[in-house]
Scaffold this active site. Structure first.
Site, short mmCIF file in Angstrom:
data_model
loop_
_atom_site.label_atom_id
_atom_site.label_comp_id
_atom_site.label_asym_id
_atom_site.label_seq_id
_atom_site.Cartn_x
_atom_site.Cartn_y
_atom_site.Cartn_z
N ASP A 230 0.83 -1.21 0.00
CA ASP A 230 0.00 0.00 0.00
C ASP A 230 0.86 1.26 0.00
O ASP A 230 0.51 2.26 -0.63
CB ASP A 230 -0.92 0.02 1.22
CG ASP A 230 -2.13 -0.90 1.06
OD1 ASP A 230 -2.43 -1.25 -0.08
OD2 ASP A 230 -2.75 -1.24 2.07
N GLU A 273 -18.02 19.28 -12.62
CA GLU A 273 -16.84 18.42 -12.76
C GLU A 273 -17.05 17.05 -12.12
O GLU A 273 -17.66 16.93 -11.08
CB GLU A 273 -15.63 19.12 -12.13
CG GLU A 273 -15.27 20.42 -12.84
CD GLU A 273 -14.23 21.21 -12.08
OE1 GLU A 273 -13.48 20.60 -11.31
OE2 GLU A 273 -14.16 22.43 -12.27
#
Length: 388
Positions: A230, A273
């Protein structure tokens, strides 16, 4: 170890982050969950600091943000980080959902985390919508605060009254900004709570894997193997984010939002957006059905555990489903593009075709592909039995 046993909070952290067993074959595509958690943490932290200087007033909102940018030490970094991480939040959540669709992560016994994830998506969009309005630039006022809230007027009988209730008056004003500011401040904490529940339900049966088969016999601890995995994508994200914030801060923004809101001047092009569902709204002539379709486009992900009739788990062994998955990805991209264009031909027709294909994928194509695959699987089994 003794401290760990005595402290319930440390035991919980150890269970979910340190010793949590994970399938050995999960790839970097499973890292979007940690990236989304990081984005949410950054948004809450930067949002709290920005709220200390923001003023929810139609005459002062835009100037208060400019004051943060110019008068507060590193205020520009705070504001640009908050704005750009919001865009990355959408990128990562769409990728996270795409990975879940591709590898069939919505199938039993993981219906609960998938359903909670869809609720998180809807709430995240609402939070982003409210936050974008707070800038109070031209796109904030017209694209979201006016156009999107006006969609509520499509509700029969009570629509117009409901819009006035949301606005707190007959138009967008101080009451509107105060309400949006309060909700925008509160909802991220609700999102954080839902994210924890999402993780708790996921922990019950563990993560899925690329093969879609049981991985109970081949699992390793989360730490250090997947923690370090990660960290690779987290460091990469922070690197890209730092470059964008310092060098290209307006890359994912709209130039009209640097113009103070003016209710007397409508922007040439209204583009909400990161909302491809806006294209679905515009593709349907009826305002009411357009609003219903827009919300249905989000909630339709909840039907996937039922719509997918295939007995085969994972796309690794489903070539037909792989093909139609990429059809959905292309359709989603077209809706993104159409939402940014003026509502004229040929964009209206293309949007209508893409909208039809989008809904067909969930309610027609996916169940049909599952039936075909089950039939082919049964034929293969019969042929195998015949050979014996």
């Amino acid at each position: 170890m003794r401290i760990l046993k005595q402290n319930p909070i440390l035991r919980l952290v150890n269970s979910y982050i340190v010793d949590s067993p994970q399938p050995t074959n999960i790839s970097y595509l499973w890292n979007f969950g940690s990236l989304l958690a990081l984005c949410l943490g950054i948004q809450i932290l930067t949002g709290v600091f920005l709220a200390m200087r923001y003023t929810a007033h139609v005459d002062l909102a835009f100037d208060s943000i400019e004051s943060i940018m110019r008068d507060v030490s590193y205020g520009w970094a705070l504001r640009y980080t908050h704005a750009n991480v919001a865009s990355f939040f959408f990128i990562f959540v769409y990728a996270h959902i795409a990975r879940g669709l591709y590898y069939n992560s919505y199938k039993s016994p993981r219906v609960a985390p998938w359903s909670i994830g869809v609720i998180i998506l809807v709430l995240m969009m609402a939070t982003a919508f409210l936050g974008y309005c707070l800038v109070y630039g031209q796109m904030s006022l017209w694209g979201l605060a006016t156009v999107i809230t006006n969609l509520l007027s499509a509700i029969p009988w009570i629509g117009n009254d409901f819009v006035e209730f949301v606005w707190g008056g007959f138009s967008v004003g101080n009451a509107t900004l105060n309400r949006f500011f309060s909700l925008h401040y509160l909802l991220p904490f609700v999102l954080a709570a839902l994210a924890i529940v999402h993780m708790l339900t996921l922990h019950t049966h563990g993560s899925s894997n690329p093969l879609g088969i049981s991985s109970n016999v081949d699992k390793i601890a989360m730490h250090p193997y997947f923690i370090f995995k990660d960290l690779v994508t987290i460091y990469l994200f922070l690197l890209v984010l730092s470059i964008i914030v310092t060098q290209y801060p307006n890359l994912m923004g709209h130039s009209d939002n640097y113009i103070p809101a003016n209710p007397m001047v409508t922007p040439a092009s209204i583009v909400p957006e990161w909302y491809p569902f806006y294209a679905i709204l515009r593709s349907i002539p009826s305002k009411l059905f357009g609003v219903i379709a827009m919300f249905a486009a989000l909630l339709i992900y909840l039907v996937m555990p039922i719509a997918d009739t295939s007995r085969i788990r994972g796309n690794q062994f489903r070539p037909l489903n792989k093909f139609f998955f990429w059809v959905l990805v292309v359709t989603f991209g077209i809706l993104f593009w159409i939402g940014s264009q003026h509502p004229v031909e040929p964009f209206v027709t293309i949007g209508q075709v893409a909208t039809t294909l989008y809904f067909s994928w969930f309610i027609i194509i996916t169940p049909l592909v599952g039936i075909i695959e089950n039939s082919l699987f049964d034929i293969a089994l019969l042929a195998k039995e015949g050979n014996k």
